[in-house]
Enzyme design. Structure first.
Site, PDB file in Angstrom:
ATOM      1  N   GLY A  59      23.551  14.209  42.069  1.00 17.11           N
ATOM      2  CA  GLY A  59      22.881  15.277  41.634  1.00 17.11           C
ATOM      3  C   GLY A  59      21.394  15.144  42.526  1.00 17.11           C
ATOM      4  N   GLY A  61      18.165  17.780  42.201  1.00 20.13           N
ATOM      5  CA  GLY A  61      17.402  18.766  42.028  1.00 20.13           C
ATOM      6  C   GLY A  61      16.132  19.027  42.734  1.00 20.13           C
ATOM      7  N   THR A  62      15.262  19.856  42.333  1.00 16.36           N
ATOM      8  CA  THR A  62      13.951  19.853  42.920  1.00 16.36           C
ATOM      9  C   THR A  62      13.238  18.744  42.285  1.00 16.36           C
ATOM     10  OG1 THR A  62      13.977  22.346  42.592  1.00 16.36           O
ATOM     11  CG2 THR A  62      12.104  21.620  43.771  1.00 16.36           C
ATOM     12  N   SER A  65      16.522  13.187  41.770  1.00 11.43           N
ATOM     13  CA  SER A  65      17.802  12.802  42.298  1.00 11.43           C
ATOM     14  C   SER A  65      18.526  11.976  41.266  1.00 11.43           C
ATOM     15  CB  SER A  65      17.774  12.243  43.846  1.00 11.43           C
ATOM     16  OG  SER A  65      17.099  12.875  44.666  1.00 11.43           O
ATOM     17  N   VAL A  66      19.758  12.154  41.315  1.00 13.14           N
ATOM     18  CA  VAL A  66      20.575  11.404  40.126  1.00 13.14           C
ATOM     19  C   VAL A  66      21.768  10.592  41.052  1.00 13.14           C
ATOM     20  CG1 VAL A  66      22.139  11.209  37.664  1.00 13.14           C
ATOM     21  CG2 VAL A  66      19.923  12.800  38.383  1.00 13.14           C
ATOM     22  N   LYS A  84      18.383   8.195  37.354  1.00 14.68           N
ATOM     23  CA  LYS A  84      17.442   9.536  37.565  1.00 14.68           C
ATOM     24  C   LYS A  84      16.306   9.151  38.383  1.00 14.68           C
ATOM     25  CE  LYS A  84      15.681  13.613  35.561  1.00 14.68           C
ATOM     26  NZ  LYS A  84      15.929  14.632  34.715  1.00 14.68           N
ATOM     27  N   ASP A 171      15.429  24.250  28.818  1.00 12.16           N
ATOM     28  CA  ASP A 171      16.060  24.525  30.095  1.00 12.16           C
ATOM     29  C   ASP A 171      17.587  24.087  29.679  1.00 12.16           C
ATOM     30  OD1 ASP A 171      16.657  25.019  32.625  1.00 12.16           O
ATOM     31  OD2 ASP A 171      16.005  22.972  33.505  1.00 12.16           O
TER      32      ASP A 171
HETATM   33  P1  ADP Z   1      17.044  17.673  37.111  1.00 11.56           P
HETATM   34  O1  ADP Z   1      15.785  17.655  36.366  1.00 11.56           O
HETATM   35  O2  ADP Z   1      16.820  17.316  38.661  1.00 11.56           O
HETATM   36  O3  ADP Z   1      17.714  18.874  36.885  1.00 11.56           O
HETATM   37  P2  ADP Z   1      18.968  16.393  35.395  1.00 11.56           P
HETATM   38  O4  ADP Z   1      18.561  15.371  34.472  1.00 11.56           O
HETATM   39  O5  ADP Z   1      19.521  17.788  34.982  1.00 11.56           O
HETATM   40  O6  ADP Z   1      17.876  16.257  36.483  1.00 11.56           O
HETATM   41  O7  ADP Z   1      20.087  15.704  36.255  1.00 11.56           O
HETATM   42  C1  ADP Z   1      20.847  16.356  37.321  1.00 11.56           C
HETATM   43  C2  ADP Z   1      22.397  16.334  37.343  1.00 11.56           C
HETATM   44  O8  ADP Z   1      22.678  14.862  37.495  1.00 11.56           O
HETATM   45  C3  ADP Z   1      22.998  16.676  36.161  1.00 11.56           C
HETATM   46  O9  ADP Z   1      23.052  18.127  36.216  1.00 11.56           O
HETATM   47  C4  ADP Z   1      24.279  16.080  36.046  1.00 11.56           C
HETATM   48  O10 ADP Z   1      25.230  16.376  36.905  1.00 11.56           O
HETATM   49  C5  ADP Z   1      23.859  14.653  36.729  1.00 11.56           C
HETATM   50  N1  ADP Z   1      23.515  13.663  35.403  1.00 11.56           N
HETATM   51  C6  ADP Z   1      22.234  13.278  35.027  1.00 11.56           C
HETATM   52  N2  ADP Z   1      22.205  12.571  34.076  1.00 11.56           N
HETATM   53  C7  ADP Z   1      23.604  12.153  33.942  1.00 11.56           C
HETATM   54  C8  ADP Z   1      24.377  11.181  33.238  1.00 11.56           C
HETATM   55  N3  ADP Z   1      23.723  10.584  32.154  1.00 11.56           N
HETATM   56  N4  ADP Z   1      25.433  10.990  33.347  1.00 11.56           N
HETATM   57  C9  ADP Z   1      26.217  11.577  34.467  1.00 11.56           C
HETATM   58  N5  ADP Z   1      25.502  12.395  35.068  1.00 11.56           N
HETATM   59  C10 ADP Z   1      24.308  12.820  34.990  1.00 11.56           C
HETATM   60 MG    MG Z   2      18.951  19.770  35.258  1.00 16.21          MG
END
Ligand code: ADP
Ligand code: MG
Ligand code: ZN
Length: 533
Positions: A59, A61-62, A65-66, A84, A171
């Protein structure tokens, strides 16, 4: 906030070989980009390397990065972990608050927990259990009605949990509610925008400023806020005919309706002081973006040249010191997604409660019942508000806003729509395969029910965001002798007999007035869930 990009394996495609090789090339560029990102992360936070094997980026986002990583357990088993990596410019209190939400409220009731946290200098990595999940868009139109019921139930379980802790997520949207369809597992993630209620049990959320306070602050040029949130930090609208006034009063035309919100303190009307045209607004936007960027990068530079140990005494410890608590907040235009924002958020009501998450849950439910995602697609708050009006009614919206101290003027009256009729029309007569019912060939079927671009391109300005689709549906219905959506015969997926309870719950979630909107606790005992265990 931007949606994180999904990195899915290359699928087989039935296009020509040239397309194929282009795809392969793009894939290899992407893979080398991911590889580089992983290497950079390992360099920035080297202690990760001794614990994890980082496999992929899942993943982006702004604000983070995940990554997917594995950890070697003592029994020789491998455990999947999501890492994350927060952007280094995040405010320390913001990071600590996100972490505290996960550690205090997370780990049960469908709220994501945390395993470890790593920090080196300004790089923070949160390690969480990995939950493999579906893309909402991919599964939306194949979900059975029972699955939709379970999805919503489990979302309310998570929301009840965080609301008990006085956390407002802010959110709530599908990409922040992970769903593993096969395992029937769910997890609410991403507390990066969370705020505390007055009596929040999350200590650090008490130091996280609310958006409304930040707006007030930046307007009064008070110290403590850098950057700018709000309408000017978002892209200028495309419709050049609109006359936009200054921050306190904004006028916009949408679907032949003009909306005028006067944002006076305590609901008092403010005299329109200055009217600027779209060009000067664009200039202002540009200026704002440049100055924000300059401030951000200079802050980053000063943070680098000055070791953290000299500026504060919490470096290397697990607490946040008073120096860090009083640091100037770096505010990026991080304001959730307009399409999921409640009317009181869109009108910048300073008193926002957990009810805003319930509205967002209602918008998700609306997508599930109508088969449209995103349901509302608006690049800014006032367009989003106009789109809400076309579903919930302009008079009703104006009246509700009055209850929370906001005065909205709208030049055209639009009636409220019946939710069942709306969802059934959008879903189409054959709800097991709604795409083919309403969408022209070649269309993916995943266009929003309400969007700016659709409306601008429509040959006649629609009175409702659903009208574009309704038109094509009804044309088919009368010309081809198709059944009316309401008298669909047996559908094994359960879509033939959506109970009134579903629309009653939807109505209570999309209550324009936050004071009477249903809570997560009450939603769980709503008759709609009587058979869900
Ligand atoms: P951001 O603040 O950048 O949106 P998020 O915490 O929403 O960060 O994580 C971005 C994306 O990463 C999520 O939409 C999901 O697809 C993936 N992700 C985040 N946490 C997990 C997790 N614990 N297990 C699997 N995927 C995850
Ligand atoms: Mg998110
Ligand atoms: Zn400190």
């Amino acid at each position: 906030m931007e949606e994180p990009m999904a990195f899915s394996p290359l699928r087989g495609c039935d296009r020509c070989p040239a397309d194929d090789s282009l795809k392969k090339y793009e894939q290899s560029v992407k893979l080398s980009g991911i590889k580089r990102d992983i290497e950079e992360l390992c360099e920035a936070v080297p202690q990760l390397v001794s614990v994890f094997k980082i496999k992929d980026k899942i993943g982006e986002g702004t604000f983070s990065s995940v990554y997917l990583a594995t950890a070697q357990l003592q029994e020789g088993r491998e455990e999947k972990i999501a890492l994350k990596h927060l952007i280094p410019t995040s405010h320390p209190v913001r990071i600590a608050a996100e972490l505290q939400c996960l550690t205090v409220a997370g780990g049960q009731d469908n709220v994501m927990g945390v395993k470890y946290c790593f920090r080196k200098n300004d790089h923070v990595v949160i390690a969480m259990p990995y939950l493999e999940h579906e893309s909402f868009l991919d599964i939306l139109n194949s979900l059975s009605f029972q699955e939709v019921r379970e999805y919503m139930f489990n979302l309310f379980v998570a929301l009840k949990r965080i609301h008990q802790f006085g956390i407002v997520h802010r959110d709530v949207k599908p990409s922040n509610f992970l769903y593993n369809r096969r395992l029937k597992k769910y997890a609410l993630v991403d507390f990066g925008l969370a705020q505390g209620t007055r009596d929040t049990k999350i200590e650090l959320l008490k130091f996280v400023q609310s958006e409304a306070q930040q707006e007030d602050c930046s307007r009064n040029k008070c110290h403590g806020v850098i950057g700018h949130k709000g309408p000017l930090s978002r892209p200028a609208p495309k419709n050049v005919d609109q006359h936009i006034t200054t921050k306190t009063s904004v006028k916009r035309s949408y679907a032949n309706a003009q909306i005028h919100i006067k944002q006076g303190k305590d609901g008092k009307l403010i005299k329109q002081s200055k009217t600027v045209d779209i060009m000067s607004r664009k200039l202002a936007t540009k200026k704002m973006a440049v100055s924000t960027k300059a401030v951000n990068s200079s802050m980053r530079d000063s943070a680098r040249s000055c070791p953290a140990a000299l500026t504060c005494d919490c470096y290397g410890t697990d607490r946040v010191c008073s120096v860090c608590l009083s640091r100037r907040q770096q505010v990026a235009p991080r304001a959730g997604t307009p399409g999921f924002r409640a009317p009181e958020v869109l009108t910048k009501c300073p008193d926002q409660t957990t009810a805003i998450d319930m509205w967002s849950a209602g918008v998700i439910f609306l997508s599930l019942l109508s088969g449209r995602y995103p349901f509302y697609k608006a690049s800014d708050d006032l367009t989003a508000l106009a789109q809400i009006m076309t579903i919930r009614g302009s008079r009703e919206t104006i009246q509700a806003a009055k209850a929370f101290g906001k005065s909205i003027l709208c030049s055209k009256e639009v009636p409220a729509q019946d939710l069942r009729t709306l969802c059934e029309r959008l879903r189409g007569p054959d709800s097991a395969n709604p795409k083919s019912a309403v969408d022209p060939p070649g269309n993916t079927g995943h266009h929003p029910a309400a969007s700016e671009s659709t409306d601008h391109k429509a040959p006649h300005a629609p009175a409702s965001p659903a009208q574009h689709s309704e038109d094509s549906l009804y044309k088919r219905g009368s010309g081809g002798g198709r059944r009316h959506p309401r008298d669909r015969t047996a559908n094994p997926e359960g879509w033939d007999s959506v109970p009134d309870d579903a629309y009653d719950l939807l109505d209570k979630l999309l209550d324009l007035n936050p004071a009477s909107r249903i809570t997560a606790e009450a939603a769980l005992v709503h008759p709609f869930f009587k058979d869900v265990c």
